[in-house]
Design a protein around this motif. Structure first.
Motif, mmCIF file in Angstrom:
data_model
loop_
_atom_site.group_PDB
_atom_site.id
_atom_site.type_symbol
_atom_site.label_atom_id
_atom_site.label_comp_id
_atom_site.label_asym_id
_atom_site.label_seq_id
_atom_site.Cartn_x
_atom_site.Cartn_y
_atom_site.Cartn_z
ATOM 1 N N UNK A 106 49.393 35.533 36.687
ATOM 2 C CA UNK A 106 48.803 36.018 37.939
ATOM 3 C C UNK A 106 47.284 36.124 37.793
ATOM 4 N N UNK A 107 46.843 36.544 36.593
ATOM 5 C CA UNK A 107 45.404 36.718 36.391
ATOM 6 C C UNK A 107 44.694 35.369 36.425
ATOM 7 N N UNK A 108 45.305 34.355 35.765
ATOM 8 C CA UNK A 108 44.698 33.021 35.776
ATOM 9 C C UNK A 108 44.593 32.502 37.196
ATOM 10 N N UNK A 109 45.653 32.724 37.951
ATOM 11 C CA UNK A 109 45.700 32.217 39.318
ATOM 12 C C UNK A 109 44.672 32.938 40.187
ATOM 13 N N UNK A 110 44.541 34.249 39.971
ATOM 14 C CA UNK A 110 43.563 35.021 40.743
ATOM 15 C C UNK A 110 42.161 34.501 40.469
ATOM 16 N N UNK A 111 41.879 34.229 39.197
ATOM 17 C CA UNK A 111 40.556 33.720 38.841
ATOM 18 C C UNK A 111 40.350 32.333 39.449
ATOM 19 N N UNK A 112 41.407 31.512 39.417
ATOM 20 C CA UNK A 112 41.301 30.156 39.964
ATOM 21 C C UNK A 112 40.989 30.202 41.462
ATOM 22 N N UNK A 113 41.641 31.116 42.192
ATOM 23 C CA UNK A 113 41.371 31.244 43.624
ATOM 24 C C UNK A 113 39.917 31.652 43.860
ATOM 25 N N UNK A 114 39.465 32.574 43.031
ATOM 26 C CA UNK A 114 38.094 33.070 43.148
ATOM 27 C C UNK A 114 37.099 31.928 42.927
ATOM 28 N N UNK A 164 37.720 28.701 43.102
ATOM 29 C CA UNK A 164 37.877 27.671 44.136
ATOM 30 C C UNK A 164 37.056 28.043 45.366
ATOM 31 N N UNK A 165 36.989 29.338 45.669
ATOM 32 C CA UNK A 165 36.179 29.781 46.802
ATOM 33 C C UNK A 165 34.702 29.501 46.543
ATOM 34 N N UNK A 166 34.284 29.661 45.291
ATOM 35 C CA UNK A 166 32.889 29.340 44.938
ATOM 36 C C UNK A 166 32.593 27.871 45.164
ATOM 37 N N UNK A 167 33.552 27.025 44.762
ATOM 38 C CA UNK A 167 33.377 25.590 44.969
ATOM 39 C C UNK A 167 33.280 25.305 46.467
ATOM 40 N N UNK A 178 42.737 18.534 40.831
ATOM 41 C CA UNK A 178 41.609 19.345 40.352
ATOM 42 C C UNK A 178 41.954 20.829 40.361
ATOM 43 N N UNK A 179 42.783 21.236 41.327
ATOM 44 C CA UNK A 179 43.171 22.645 41.376
ATOM 45 C C UNK A 179 43.959 23.031 40.140
ATOM 46 N N UNK A 180 44.836 22.114 39.709
ATOM 47 C CA UNK A 180 45.599 22.368 38.496
ATOM 48 C C UNK A 180 44.671 22.444 37.291
ATOM 49 N N UNK A 181 43.732 21.486 37.236
ATOM 50 C CA UNK A 181 42.777 21.474 36.128
ATOM 51 C C UNK A 181 41.946 22.755 36.138
ATOM 52 N N UNK A 182 41.662 23.232 37.338
ATOM 53 C CA UNK A 182 40.871 24.461 37.458
ATOM 54 C C UNK A 182 41.657 25.645 36.899
ATOM 55 N N UNK A 183 42.944 25.674 37.195
ATOM 56 C CA UNK A 183 43.793 26.746 36.692
ATOM 57 C C UNK A 183 43.734 26.759 35.158
ATOM 58 N N UNK A 184 43.819 25.561 34.583
ATOM 59 C CA UNK A 184 43.746 25.425 33.133
ATOM 60 C C UNK A 184 42.396 25.929 32.611
ATOM 61 N N UNK A 219 30.980 21.587 38.769
ATOM 62 C CA UNK A 219 30.722 22.806 38.024
ATOM 63 C C UNK A 219 30.265 23.907 38.957
ATOM 64 N N UNK A 220 30.650 25.111 38.634
ATOM 65 C CA UNK A 220 30.079 26.231 39.358
ATOM 66 C C UNK A 220 29.858 27.357 38.366
ATOM 67 N N UNK A 221 28.977 28.267 38.731
ATOM 68 C CA UNK A 221 28.704 29.385 37.831
ATOM 69 C C UNK A 221 29.305 30.651 38.404
ATOM 70 N N UNK A 222 29.887 31.445 37.539
ATOM 71 C CA UNK A 222 30.347 32.755 37.986
ATOM 72 C C UNK A 222 29.606 33.783 37.148
#
Lengths: 245, 608
Positions: B264-272, B274-277, B288-294, B331-334
């Protein structure tokens, strides 16, 4: 011994030497290891003998003694020698085994013989692992000319991290010596030239004293994946990917 | 285990950790003087035709297309012509071929709204895929580990060894029974012992400490085992008591099965991210969404480490898919702070001890599927757990020590946060501390299982506790039938909380009439919170939180020739075997005879 066989033995003694290097990674402990170390010192002489004049009687005696000990102490060499002898046995009596087999081969379209599973070069397996987990080959094969440093930097972070994970898992790479680089170190007498590389003013006898320029790297283990694919895919580093809609 | 049940030919004790996301097998030689627990390397496919050994076998099964499987791409050293794969390769495929990949089979085992014997996984996959049942999936993971063991120890067949298999403490009787069934089908011996995972984690700690454990825990201490794995959260309380002058450990309470974890934590971060992207105008395609999750999984570890990456910014990249890697990388920065807030405050928020997890939305049309928690706040679930198990109602349990388990707690920040929150709740006295010693977060359960088996065989400290739940049978009361209204319904306690292994009891009650010759069905309930109920207590009212309905029970009484009556009066008799298996019997009160109640197959389940 005929010439061909001697060449085979020469190969074996070379293989024997490569084995010696791996064994010498650890300090000499057993008689076998002391013996192989002894062999190394003579390696230049024996190879000279083979290349220049064929084998003299002395060289042959020397080779026989070496083979004796290598067979005795190193299982791989013993197996290889056994293979050579077996092959020789087959070659010496070709009239019995081979002729009946040949016509049969021609007559039938092709027997559904189970081909022996081809081994894949471990180097390809390693490349495939680095590509699969870290996109290593994609990264190295891509020309960098048209990209800014920032673009390259963005991609390299991930590739770098994942490559490091692969190296750690498959080789558990660690430094050979623990000292800080730049600090004084002593190179013991009887050191292995494969482990220590001396630079600068190399005179006199060991133990040598100097400053550590590089702590060295060593694979604490080698855990390459086993591969069981078809001969057709033995050299595939990354398969074609096709996405079905 | 009784002495005559001991196997003389057993050389090893094997501890199987059948996890929601990863499986581990640990073992110890029974001949050694001290328990030396080792992890078995598990060879598994990591790519088509490539086998590598890992200590963990990911709990995923990939059901290949027949064309893909031909040519031996999925073969293992011990199995040829395979058409499925389990382990690392299956996990990778799960991201890219979800319709053919089974995951979280263990959570399905505990989900009584579906028939766990029916081929229902992958959930929602198209018809062409030959689906498998949650039981079969679990069986395949176990079979794989058994085969790996047999490869390395052909001289010690698994069926002849002592075997301990772990289950979540929150598993109820039917989920345990299904786990056992999968284990027996995989070739594990009939005398295998089921051990609760948080207890196994405590055993791993005990194995590590040896006799020094008494220095860390003293009489009256309460240990909270907090196990947050990839997909589930499991809470357990263990107290230190005294028996005949000796310190003993007693398992006091277990929490409910909570479907919230590291994924759940990985997915939450991925959503966050993805919103930045999206803010930057980059739209991610499904790959790419899957790769982002990874990437987020890796980023989470780096971002939550005590010594995080330098600076306040952290860049997350999604590498390009084709061979043009750099050109199509985005790439995006958080910044660390916002990610810290998202994960730490999202999953381990500061809250009050009186807070409760948010309830599931009460939509009448909830889609059938795993009941993932609506409230991802582990701390609120913990608050509810501590409140529910207090010595007197309304007063929470006060843990003195905490033992962490599960990969999520590799992040120091999360361990610190949990201790901090506990400290706030119990500010008036000494704050709960982390139990000193090694916390091996990934392998502790399997190690602990092997150590437990060794201690059981050779003698050593054991955690007592009995059943973690009380069990109830639903009884319809006799009375006037009102059209349209169900008859009043009561719950008869048949197994009290804490009933010890190797004991049995008659359940006092009025006679219950069982119809002869056709299946008699009983609704079956369990509760982890009602501790005062004794066998024979009849509940007429309870809050929906207290009792959880699980698979129903059934039995068929054969018609007896010469007996006129078409029903037989019976009472219940319950028994917990030495191996921790719950058995319920109906015993005739007038005619002699006894009939075992079995979990019945749900007829309404299994269809989408």
């Amino acid at each position: 011994m005929d010439g061909k066989e001697l060449a085979n033995f020469a190969t074996i003694s070379r293989i024997g030497r490569t084995e010696e290097h791996t064994i010498n990674e650890t300090p000499f402990r057993s008689a076998a290891e002391r013996y192989t170390a002894y062999c190394i010192r003579f390696k230049n002489r024996s190879s000279r003998n083979i290349s220049k004049k064929g084998l003299t009687l002395m060289a042959r005696i020397w080779l026989a003694i070496r083979i004796f000990f290598l067979v005795l102490f190193q299982e791989t060499v013993a197996r290889q020698v056994a293979e050579v002898l077996e092959k020789r046995k087959l070659e010496n009596k070709p009239s019995e085994a081979k002729p009946p087999a040949k016509p049969a081969d021609k007559a039938e379209p092709k027997p559904a013989k189970q081909p022996p599973k081809p081994a894949r070069s471990e180097a390809v397996t390693l490349l495939a692992t680095l590509q699969r987990e870290a996109r290593f080959v994609d990264f190295i094969k891509e020309p960098l000319d048209s990209y800014s440093d920032a673009q390259i930097g963005a991609a390299v972070r991930d590739v770098h991290r994942d490559c490091a994970k692969v190296l750690d898992r498959l080789f558990a790479i660690k430094s050979i010596v623990d000292q800080q680089e730049g600090s004084p170190v002593e190179v013991p007498s009887g050191f292995d030239a494969g482990r220590y590389r001396l630079t600068g003013n190399v005179v006199g006898d060991p133990p040598f004293r100097g400053s550590l320029a590089h702590h060295g790297w060593e694979a604490a283990e080698v855990q390459l994946p086993a591969w069981s694919g078809t001969p057709y895919s033995a050299r595939v580093v990354a398969p074609v990917e096709v996405e079905l809609a | 285990m009784s002495s005559n049940g001991e196997k003389s030919m057993a050389k090893f004790i094997l501890g199987f950790d059948l996890g929601t996301t990863n499986n581990v097998l640990a073992y110890a030689s029974l001949e050694a003087e001290h328990p030396e627990v080792e992890l078995l390397p598990l060879p598994q496919l990591v790519s088509s035709g490539t086998v590598e050994s890992r200590t963990m076998l990911p709990s995923f099964a990939y059901l290949a297309n027949p064309n893909e499987a031909s040519g031996g791409a999925l073969d293992l050293p011990w199995a040829k012509q395979r058409d499925f794969a389990v382990g690392e390769y299956a996990r990778r495929q799960g991201a890219e071929v979800p319709d053919r990949t089974v995951g979280a089979a263990k959570s399905w085992l505990a989900y009584s709204r579906v028939d766990r014997h029916q081929p229902i996984l992958p959930w929602g996959a198209p018809q062409q895929v030959a689906k498998i049942s949650p039981v079969t999936a679990s069986q395949r993971y176990l079979e794989h580990m058994v085969a790996a063991w047999q490869e390395l120890h052909p001289e010690a067949p698994v069926a002849e060894q002592l075997v301990v298999l772990t289950v979540p403490a929150s598993f109820d009787a039917s989920a345990r029974e299904l786990t056992r069934e999968a284990a027996l089908a995989a070739g594990l011996p009939h005398d295998l012992v089921l051990l609760e995972e948080p207890q196994a984690a405590v055993y791993a700690w005990l194995a590590d400490r040896g006799d020094h454990w008494r220095r860390a825990l003293k009489l009256g201490d309460t240990l909270l085992v907090c196990d947050v794995g990839g997909g589930t959260t499991d809470l357990t309380l263990v107290t230190v008591a005294e028996e005949a002058g000796e310190l003993v450990l007693r398992r006091m309470a277990v929490g409910n099965h909570l479907l919230v974890g590291g994924d759940n934590m990985d997915l939450a971060l991925a959503h966050f991210v993805a919103a930045r992207f999206a803010e930057k105008g980059t739209k991610l395609d499904p790959w790419q969404s899957v790769a982002l999750w990874h990437s987020c999984r890796n980023a989470k570890e780096a971002l939550l480490a005590a010594e995080g990456p330098a600076g306040d910014k952290y860049s997350i990249s999604v590498l390009g898919r084709g061979s043009r890697l750099i050109g199509s990388t985005v790439t995006t920065e958080v910044d660390r702070q916002s990610v810290g807030q998202l994960l730490v405050d999202g999953f381990f928020p500061h809250c009050k001890l009186s807070d409760r997890p948010a309830r599931r939305s009460a939509s009448g049309f909830r889609e059938l599927g795993l009941p993932y928690e609506n409230d991802t706040a582990v701390t609120r679930h913990l608050a509810a757990f501590l409140q529910a198990h207090g010595p007197v109602s309304g007063q929470p349990v006060r843990p003195t020590h905490v033992l962490f388990n599960g990969g999520v707690f590799k992040a120091d920040v999360l361990r610190h946060r949990l201790l901090e929150v506990l400290g706030e709740w119990f500010a008036d006295s000494q704050a709960p501390q982390m139990l000193e010693g090694r916390h091996d977060l990934d392998h502790a359960v399997a190690r602990g299982a092997a150590y437990y088996g060794w201690a059981k065989h050779r003698g050593g400290l054991r955690i007592r506790g009995g059943t973690a739940r009380a069990y109830y049978v639903g009884i319809e009361t006799a009375g006037l039938a009102v059209p349209g209204a169900p008859r009043p319904f009561r719950a008869l306690c048949v197994v009290p909380n804490g009933m010890e292994e190797g004991t049995e009891t008659d359940v006092p009650s009025d006679d219950i009439g069982l119809i002869v010759g056709e299946p008699a069905q009983f609704r079956f309930f369990s509760s982890s919170t009602r501790k005062a109920d004794r066998a024979g207590d009849l509940l007429s009212a309870w809050s929906p939180d207290e009792l959880e309905e699980t698979d129903s029970l059934e039995t068929t009484l054969p018609a007896v020739a010469g007996v006129e009556e078409d029903y037989v009066p019976v009472r219940f008799h319950s028994r917990i075997t030495e191996l921790g298996v719950l058995e319920l019997w109906c015993v005739g009160t007038k005619a002699s005879g006894r009939w075992k109640l079995e979990f019945s197959v749900r007829e309404d389940a299994g269809e989408e």
